[in-house]
Design a protein around this motif. Structure first.
Motif, PDB file in Angstrom:
ATOM      1  N   ILE A  34       3.189   6.058  -4.060  1.00  0.00           N
ATOM      2  CA  ILE A  34       1.723   6.137  -4.044  1.00  0.00           C
ATOM      3  C   ILE A  34       1.132   4.852  -3.481  1.00  0.00           C
ATOM      4  O   ILE A  34       0.203   4.887  -2.663  1.00  0.00           O
ATOM      5  N   PHE A  35       1.654   3.722  -3.919  1.00  0.00           N
ATOM      6  CA  PHE A  35       1.193   2.431  -3.416  1.00  0.00           C
ATOM      7  C   PHE A  35       1.339   2.365  -1.899  1.00  0.00           C
ATOM      8  O   PHE A  35       0.412   1.995  -1.176  1.00  0.00           O
ATOM      9  N   PHE A  36       2.510   2.753  -1.386  1.00  0.00           N
ATOM     10  CA  PHE A  36       2.767   2.729   0.044  1.00  0.00           C
ATOM     11  C   PHE A  36       1.843   3.688   0.784  1.00  0.00           C
ATOM     12  O   PHE A  36       1.323   3.362   1.862  1.00  0.00           O
ATOM     13  N   ALA A  37       1.588   4.870   0.230  1.00  0.00           N
ATOM     14  CA  ALA A  37       0.704   5.850   0.862  1.00  0.00           C
ATOM     15  C   ALA A  37      -0.721   5.311   0.971  1.00  0.00           C
ATOM     16  O   ALA A  37      -1.387   5.502   1.998  1.00  0.00           O
ATOM     17  N   ILE A  38      -1.197   4.624  -0.054  1.00  0.00           N
ATOM     18  CA  ILE A  38      -2.546   4.050  -0.027  1.00  0.00           C
ATOM     19  C   ILE A  38      -2.627   2.963   1.044  1.00  0.00           C
ATOM     20  O   ILE A  38      -3.585   2.908   1.819  1.00  0.00           O
ATOM     21  N   VAL A  39      -1.633   2.107   1.101  1.00  0.00           N
ATOM     22  CA  VAL A  39      -1.619   1.032   2.102  1.00  0.00           C
ATOM     23  C   VAL A  39      -1.577   1.618   3.513  1.00  0.00           C
ATOM     24  O   VAL A  39      -2.275   1.139   4.416  1.00  0.00           O
ATOM     25  N   VAL A  40      -0.803   2.681   3.715  1.00  0.00           N
ATOM     26  CA  VAL A  40      -0.738   3.324   5.027  1.00  0.00           C
ATOM     27  C   VAL A  40      -2.102   3.900   5.409  1.00  0.00           C
ATOM     28  O   VAL A  40      -2.542   3.761   6.553  1.00  0.00           O
ATOM     29  N   CYS A  41      -2.795   4.524   4.461  1.00  0.00           N
ATOM     30  CA  CYS A  41      -4.138   5.070   4.740  1.00  0.00           C
ATOM     31  C   CYS A  41      -5.108   3.964   5.147  1.00  0.00           C
ATOM     32  O   CYS A  41      -5.897   4.145   6.078  1.00  0.00           O
ATOM     33  N   ILE A  42      -5.058   2.840   4.462  1.00  0.00           N
ATOM     34  CA  ILE A  42      -5.932   1.718   4.803  1.00  0.00           C
ATOM     35  C   ILE A  42      -5.617   1.222   6.211  1.00  0.00           C
ATOM     36  O   ILE A  42      -6.516   1.020   7.026  1.00  0.00           O
ATOM     37  N   PHE A  43      -4.337   1.036   6.518  1.00  0.00           N
ATOM     38  CA  PHE A  43      -3.963   0.556   7.845  1.00  0.00           C
ATOM     39  C   PHE A  43      -4.324   1.553   8.938  1.00  0.00           C
ATOM     40  O   PHE A  43      -4.724   1.155  10.028  1.00  0.00           O
ATOM     41  N   MET A  44      -4.190   2.845   8.677  1.00  0.00           N
ATOM     42  CA  MET A  44      -4.545   3.846   9.684  1.00  0.00           C
ATOM     43  C   MET A  44      -6.046   3.836   9.960  1.00  0.00           C
ATOM     44  O   MET A  44      -6.469   3.985  11.112  1.00  0.00           O
ATOM     45  N   ALA A  45      -6.858   3.656   8.924  1.00  0.00           N
ATOM     46  CA  ALA A  45      -8.300   3.576   9.135  1.00  0.00           C
ATOM     47  C   ALA A  45      -8.648   2.351   9.976  1.00  0.00           C
ATOM     48  O   ALA A  45      -9.483   2.428  10.883  1.00  0.00           O
ATOM     49  N   LEU A  46      -8.003   1.236   9.691  1.00  0.00           N
ATOM     50  CA  LEU A  46      -8.253   0.026  10.469  1.00  0.00           C
ATOM     51  C   LEU A  46      -7.704   0.151  11.881  1.00  0.00           C
ATOM     52  O   LEU A  46      -8.321  -0.326  12.837  1.00  0.00           O
ATOM     53  N   LYS A  47      -6.567   0.804  12.044  1.00  0.00           N
ATOM     54  CA  LYS A  47      -6.001   1.017  13.375  1.00  0.00           C
ATOM     55  C   LYS A  47      -6.960   1.825  14.233  1.00  0.00           C
ATOM     56  O   LYS A  47      -7.193   1.503  15.393  1.00  0.00           O
ATOM     57  N   ASN A  48      -7.544   2.875  13.659  1.00  0.00           N
ATOM     58  CA  ASN A  48      -8.490   3.694  14.416  1.00  0.00           C
ATOM     59  C   ASN A  48      -9.748   2.921  14.782  1.00  0.00           C
ATOM     60  O   ASN A  48     -10.381   3.219  15.791  1.00  0.00           O
ATOM     61  N   LEU A  49     -10.112   1.947  13.980  1.00  0.00           N
ATOM     62  CA  LEU A  49     -11.285   1.133  14.291  1.00  0.00           C
ATOM     63  C   LEU A  49     -10.966   0.111  15.375  1.00  0.00           C
ATOM     64  O   LEU A  49     -11.691  -0.011  16.353  1.00  0.00           O
ATOM     65  N   PHE A  50      -9.867  -0.622  15.221  1.00  0.00           N
ATOM     66  CA  PHE A  50      -9.549  -1.692  16.149  1.00  0.00           C
ATOM     67  C   PHE A  50      -8.863  -1.206  17.420  1.00  0.00           C
ATOM     68  O   PHE A  50      -8.988  -1.824  18.464  1.00  0.00           O
ATOM     69  N   PHE A  51      -8.135  -0.109  17.335  1.00  0.00           N
ATOM     70  CA  PHE A  51      -7.406   0.416  18.497  1.00  0.00           C
ATOM     71  C   PHE A  51      -7.624   1.921  18.634  1.00  0.00           C
ATOM     72  O   PHE A  51      -6.699   2.706  18.453  1.00  0.00           O
ATOM     73  N   PRO A  52      -8.839   2.349  18.967  1.00  0.00           N
ATOM     74  CA  PRO A  52      -9.081   3.792  19.063  1.00  0.00           C
ATOM     75  C   PRO A  52      -8.382   4.391  20.280  1.00  0.00           C
ATOM     76  O   PRO A  52      -8.254   3.736  21.314  1.00  0.00           O
ATOM     77  N   GLU A  53      -7.933   5.625  20.124  1.00  0.00           N
ATOM     78  CA  GLU A  53      -7.316   6.306  21.258  1.00  0.00           C
ATOM     79  C   GLU A  53      -8.379   6.674  22.286  1.00  0.00           C
ATOM     80  O   GLU A  53      -8.173   6.576  23.471  1.00  0.00           O
TER      81      GLU A  53
END
Length: 139
Positions: free
Chosen positions: A5-24
């Motif tokens: 669960i901890f890892f899943a939450i961290v992945v969600c946070i990083f994916m949201a930031l990835k989409n902000l800083f590096f949008p496709e």
């Protein structure tokens, strides 16, 4: 299970930031409803993600939050509300002081505050860098 669960939450946070800083793809108008919704969802994911991280550490027995001068306690709903509150006031750089982090919570709060400072700047820069005026696209 806690680690998953901890890892899943961290992945969600990083994916949201990835989409902000590096949008496709980010070819919207400079000011649009889609941009506003994207920014709102990014903030929501970060607030909820860090709030859940605070709560998970509390459930694990690692006390990270002092609420009104005492270690956070109470029902699960109260603890969730307090963790989300700490996350929101940290991300938006308000910091009233009624709920404060201790121990490793201070590191998490510093990371979240740094993210809170960089989100608006990254959003504005991304909007202007990726914006193509209509007359340039026709050439």
């Amino acid at each position: 299970m806690w680690y998953i669960i901890f890892f899943a939450i961290v992945v969600c946070i990083f994916m949201a930031l990835k989409n902000l800083f590096f949008p496709e793809r980010f070819n919207y108008k400079q000011v649009s409803f889609e941009n506003f919704v994207f920014l709102a969802f990014t903030y929501a994911v970060i607030v909820i993600g860090f709030g859940l991280l605070f709560l998970m550490f509390e459930i694990r027995g690692w006390h990270l939050i002092i609420d009104s001068g005492a270690i956070m306690s109470g029902s699960w709903n109260h603890q969730l509300g307090t963790a989300l509150y700490l996350s929101a006031i940290t991300l938006f750089s308000v910091g009233y002081g009624d709920v404060v982090p201790i121990g490793i919570g201070r590191l998490l709060v510093m990371i979240e505050a740094l993210i809170g400072y960089t989100i608006p700047a990254a959003f504005v820069v991304r909007t202007f860098i990726d914006y193509e005026p209509a007359h340039r696209q026709k050439k």
